[in-house]
Design a protein around this motif. Sequence first.
Motif, PDB file in Angstrom:
ATOM      1  N   GLU A   1     -18.495 128.793  79.395  1.00  0.00           N
ATOM      2  CA  GLU A   1     -19.848 129.240  79.059  1.00  0.00           C
ATOM      3  C   GLU A   1     -20.326 128.556  77.787  1.00  0.00           C
ATOM      4  O   GLU A   1     -21.426 128.036  77.727  1.00  0.00           O
ATOM      5  N   LYS A   2     -19.472 128.595  76.739  1.00  0.00           N
ATOM      6  CA  LYS A   2     -19.823 127.918  75.497  1.00  0.00           C
ATOM      7  C   LYS A   2     -18.586 127.695  74.648  1.00  0.00           C
ATOM      8  O   LYS A   2     -17.578 128.379  74.811  1.00  0.00           O
ATOM      9  N   ALA A   3     -18.698 126.735  73.751  1.00  0.00           N
ATOM     10  CA  ALA A   3     -17.650 126.461  72.774  1.00  0.00           C
ATOM     11  C   ALA A   3     -18.323 126.426  71.410  1.00  0.00           C
ATOM     12  O   ALA A   3     -19.333 125.747  71.232  1.00  0.00           O
ATOM     13  N   THR A   4     -17.775 127.180  70.472  1.00  0.00           N
ATOM     14  CA  THR A   4     -18.329 127.249  69.126  1.00  0.00           C
ATOM     15  C   THR A   4     -17.322 126.666  68.146  1.00  0.00           C
ATOM     16  O   THR A   4     -16.162 127.084  68.133  1.00  0.00           O
ATOM     17  N   VAL A   5     -17.767 125.707  67.352  1.00  0.00           N
ATOM     18  CA  VAL A   5     -16.895 125.044  66.393  1.00  0.00           C
ATOM     19  C   VAL A   5     -17.202 125.566  64.993  1.00  0.00           C
ATOM     20  O   VAL A   5     -18.352 125.536  64.551  1.00  0.00           O
ATOM     21  N   TYR A   6     -16.172 126.064  64.330  1.00  0.00           N
ATOM     22  CA  TYR A   6     -16.259 126.505  62.950  1.00  0.00           C
ATOM     23  C   TYR A   6     -15.476 125.510  62.090  1.00  0.00           C
ATOM     24  O   TYR A   6     -14.846 124.595  62.626  1.00  0.00           O
TER      25      TYR A   6
ATOM     26  N   MET B   1     -10.478 117.189  73.740  1.00  0.00           N
ATOM     27  CA  MET B   1     -10.097 118.421  73.045  1.00  0.00           C
ATOM     28  C   MET B   1     -10.085 119.607  74.006  1.00  0.00           C
ATOM     29  O   MET B   1      -9.153 120.377  74.014  1.00  0.00           O
ATOM     30  N   ILE B   2     -11.137 119.751  74.797  1.00  0.00           N
ATOM     31  CA  ILE B   2     -11.216 120.885  75.724  1.00  0.00           C
ATOM     32  C   ILE B   2     -10.072 120.828  76.727  1.00  0.00           C
ATOM     33  O   ILE B   2      -9.474 121.848  77.047  1.00  0.00           O
ATOM     34  N   LEU B   3      -9.749 119.648  77.217  1.00  0.00           N
ATOM     35  CA  LEU B   3      -8.641 119.511  78.160  1.00  0.00           C
ATOM     36  C   LEU B   3      -7.343 119.989  77.533  1.00  0.00           C
ATOM     37  O   LEU B   3      -6.577 120.719  78.161  1.00  0.00           O
ATOM     38  N   LYS B   4      -7.106 119.640  76.280  1.00  0.00           N
ATOM     39  CA  LYS B   4      -5.891 120.076  75.589  1.00  0.00           C
ATOM     40  C   LYS B   4      -5.864 121.596  75.463  1.00  0.00           C
ATOM     41  O   LYS B   4      -4.821 122.218  75.624  1.00  0.00           O
ATOM     42  N   VAL B   5      -7.010 122.192  75.189  1.00  0.00           N
ATOM     43  CA  VAL B   5      -7.095 123.650  75.082  1.00  0.00           C
ATOM     44  C   VAL B   5      -6.762 124.283  76.421  1.00  0.00           C
ATOM     45  O   VAL B   5      -5.970 125.225  76.501  1.00  0.00           O
ATOM     46  N   LEU B   6      -7.340 123.780  77.496  1.00  0.00           N
ATOM     47  CA  LEU B   6      -7.077 124.343  78.826  1.00  0.00           C
ATOM     48  C   LEU B   6      -5.616 124.198  79.218  1.00  0.00           C
ATOM     49  O   LEU B   6      -5.007 125.128  79.738  1.00  0.00           O
ATOM     50  N   VAL B   7      -5.043 123.028  78.980  1.00  0.00           N
ATOM     51  CA  VAL B   7      -3.647 122.793  79.343  1.00  0.00           C
ATOM     52  C   VAL B   7      -2.717 123.689  78.543  1.00  0.00           C
ATOM     53  O   VAL B   7      -1.771 124.261  79.075  1.00  0.00           O
TER      54      VAL B   7
ATOM     55  N   ASP C   1     -12.721 125.889  60.564  1.00  0.00           N
ATOM     56  CA  ASP C   1     -11.270 125.999  60.707  1.00  0.00           C
ATOM     57  C   ASP C   1     -10.787 126.363  62.102  1.00  0.00           C
ATOM     58  O   ASP C   1      -9.592 126.481  62.336  1.00  0.00           O
ATOM     59  N   ARG C   2     -11.702 126.559  63.038  1.00  0.00           N
ATOM     60  CA  ARG C   2     -11.282 126.981  64.376  1.00  0.00           C
ATOM     61  C   ARG C   2     -12.323 126.623  65.439  1.00  0.00           C
ATOM     62  O   ARG C   2     -13.463 126.331  65.128  1.00  0.00           O
ATOM     63  N   LEU C   3     -11.886 126.665  66.680  1.00  0.00           N
ATOM     64  CA  LEU C   3     -12.736 126.447  67.846  1.00  0.00           C
ATOM     65  C   LEU C   3     -12.623 127.695  68.711  1.00  0.00           C
ATOM     66  O   LEU C   3     -11.510 128.149  68.997  1.00  0.00           O
ATOM     67  N   VAL C   4     -13.742 128.254  69.111  1.00  0.00           N
ATOM     68  CA  VAL C   4     -13.747 129.428  69.988  1.00  0.00           C
ATOM     69  C   VAL C   4     -14.375 129.001  71.310  1.00  0.00           C
ATOM     70  O   VAL C   4     -15.505 128.506  71.346  1.00  0.00           O
TER      71      VAL C   4
ATOM     72  N   GLU D   1     -12.136 134.820  76.076  1.00  0.00           N
ATOM     73  CA  GLU D   1     -12.326 133.970  74.910  1.00  0.00           C
ATOM     74  C   GLU D   1     -10.982 133.564  74.348  1.00  0.00           C
ATOM     75  O   GLU D   1     -10.053 134.377  74.313  1.00  0.00           O
ATOM     76  N   ILE D   2     -10.872 132.312  73.949  1.00  0.00           N
ATOM     77  CA  ILE D   2      -9.672 131.863  73.260  1.00  0.00           C
ATOM     78  C   ILE D   2     -10.096 131.208  71.955  1.00  0.00           C
ATOM     79  O   ILE D   2     -11.170 130.615  71.858  1.00  0.00           O
ATOM     80  N   GLU D   3      -9.249 131.350  70.956  1.00  0.00           N
ATOM     81  CA  GLU D   3      -9.514 130.779  69.646  1.00  0.00           C
ATOM     82  C   GLU D   3      -8.387 129.819  69.311  1.00  0.00           C
ATOM     83  O   GLU D   3      -7.211 130.148  69.454  1.00  0.00           O
ATOM     84  N   VAL D   4      -8.758 128.613  68.879  1.00  0.00           N
ATOM     85  CA  VAL D   4      -7.784 127.600  68.539  1.00  0.00           C
ATOM     86  C   VAL D   4      -8.004 127.215  67.086  1.00  0.00           C
ATOM     87  O   VAL D   4      -9.116 126.812  66.714  1.00  0.00           O
ATOM     88  N   ASN D   5      -6.972 127.375  66.269  1.00  0.00           N
ATOM     89  CA  ASN D   5      -7.061 126.957  64.871  1.00  0.00           C
ATOM     90  C   ASN D   5      -7.005 125.440  64.797  1.00  0.00           C
ATOM     91  O   ASN D   5      -6.174 124.812  65.442  1.00  0.00           O
TER      92      ASN D   5
END
Length: 55
Positions: free
Chosen positions: A32-37, A1-7, A39-42, A50-54
């Motif tokens: 630094e950190k990843a927070t999972v909600y 998942m993180i790789l997809k976010v970075l790419v 409906d989204r990942l920050v 900071e980036i937010e992914v729905n």
Amino acid sequence: MILKVLVSFCPKLRGQSGITEFDDKLVRKLIEKATVYNDRLVVEFKSGLEIEVNL
């Protein structure tokens, strides 16, 4: 998942074959950190960006 976010976030990585699998050392250097909600990942980078992914 993180790789997809970075790419998807970094145009320099698009279409490159240099990163083909999860790299724990790279993640620990960049993030630094990843927070999972529900409906989204920050993702907070060590640079302060900071980036937010729905989901």
